[in-house]
Design a protein around this motif. Structure first.
Motif, PDB file in Angstrom:
ATOM      1  N   LYS A  27       0.787  -1.195   0.114  1.00 44.82           N
ATOM      2  CA  LYS A  27       0.045  -0.162   0.064  1.00 44.82           C
ATOM      3  C   LYS A  27       0.678   1.185   0.060  1.00 44.82           C
ATOM      4  O   LYS A  27       0.681   2.230  -0.770  1.00 44.82           O
ATOM      5  N   CYS A  28       1.850   1.153   1.000  1.00 48.62           N
ATOM      6  CA  CYS A  28       2.744   2.609   1.005  1.00 48.62           C
ATOM      7  C   CYS A  28       3.979   2.470   0.424  1.00 48.62           C
ATOM      8  O   CYS A  28       4.767   3.237   0.210  1.00 48.62           O
ATOM      9  N   GLY A  29       4.347   1.127   0.131  1.00 40.71           N
ATOM     10  CA  GLY A  29       5.688   0.937  -0.664  1.00 40.71           C
ATOM     11  C   GLY A  29       6.956   0.834   0.077  1.00 40.71           C
ATOM     12  O   GLY A  29       8.220   0.774  -0.073  1.00 40.71           O
ATOM     13  N   ARG A  30       6.645   0.610   1.569  1.00 37.19           N
ATOM     14  CA  ARG A  30       7.762   0.533   2.453  1.00 37.19           C
ATOM     15  C   ARG A  30       8.393  -0.825   2.663  1.00 37.19           C
ATOM     16  O   ARG A  30       7.501  -1.726   2.267  1.00 37.19           O
ATOM     17  N   HIS A  31       9.670  -0.856   2.921  1.00 44.86           N
ATOM     18  CA  HIS A  31      10.231  -2.349   2.867  1.00 44.86           C
ATOM     19  C   HIS A  31      11.444  -2.248   3.755  1.00 44.86           C
ATOM     20  O   HIS A  31      11.999  -1.302   3.797  1.00 44.86           O
ATOM     21  N   GLY A  32      11.625  -3.275   4.444  1.00 39.45           N
ATOM     22  CA  GLY A  32      12.870  -3.302   5.310  1.00 39.45           C
ATOM     23  C   GLY A  32      13.183  -4.666   5.829  1.00 39.45           C
ATOM     24  O   GLY A  32      12.332  -5.556   5.884  1.00 39.45           O
ATOM     25  N   ARG A  33      14.405  -4.753   6.359  1.00 37.32           N
ATOM     26  CA  ARG A  33      14.667  -5.916   6.763  1.00 37.32           C
ATOM     27  C   ARG A  33      15.613  -5.764   8.162  1.00 37.32           C
ATOM     28  O   ARG A  33      16.493  -4.738   8.268  1.00 37.32           O
ATOM     29  N   LEU A  34      15.295  -6.333   9.197  1.00 32.44           N
ATOM     30  CA  LEU A  34      15.662  -6.179  10.613  1.00 32.44           C
ATOM     31  C   LEU A  34      16.425  -7.570  10.948  1.00 32.44           C
ATOM     32  O   LEU A  34      15.918  -8.655  10.668  1.00 32.44           O
ATOM     33  N   ARG A  35      17.569  -7.678  11.873  1.00 31.74           N
ATOM     34  CA  ARG A  35      17.956  -8.724  12.472  1.00 31.74           C
ATOM     35  C   ARG A  35      16.863  -9.306  13.398  1.00 31.74           C
ATOM     36  O   ARG A  35      16.614  -8.720  14.677  1.00 31.74           O
ATOM     37  N   LYS A  36      16.753 -10.451  13.447  1.00 35.42           N
ATOM     38  CA  LYS A  36      15.877 -11.327  14.509  1.00 35.42           C
ATOM     39  C   LYS A  36      16.520 -11.226  15.755  1.00 35.42           C
ATOM     40  O   LYS A  36      15.849 -10.802  16.631  1.00 35.42           O
TER      41      LYS A  36
END
Length: 100
Positions: A27-36
């Motif tokens: 919907k807003c185009g946000r994307h990210g990766r975070l360490r578990k």
């Protein structure tokens, strides 16, 4: 993956199968990766994945019945819909935290 008996039936962060947690919103185009590991330090291993998703996204649409937040776990969506033609990667805009 073992099932963790949580009252709401959701998997916990500790049960997430990968070391990187990738979220996206069409919907807003946000994307990210975070360490578990970092997320476990911040939120604890027992946080249910639906609650974590909302906490990370910090979306103004969260909780709305109409046009609600669309953030999802990329790995889990792909695993659930194996025949899905996944959309191309959206513009990189972190959902919070540090990018890998």
């Amino acid at each position: 993956m073992a099932r963790f008996d949580m009252p709401n039936g959701s998997y916990s962060l500790a049960e997430f199968p990968l070391n990187m947690v990738e979220l996206a919103c069409d919907k807003c185009g946000r994307h990210g990766r975070l360490r578990k590991a970092r997320l476990i330090e911040q939120y604890g291993p027992d946080i249910p994945l639906p609650d974590l998703r909302v906490a990370i996204a910090k979306c103004e649409r969260a909780g709305k019945m109409s046009d609600g937040c669309g953030v999802y776990y990329v790995a889990l969506a792909a695993a659930r819909l194996p025949d899905c033609q996944c959309p191309p990667r959206v513009r990189s805009s972190p959902l919070g935290g540090h990018r890998a």
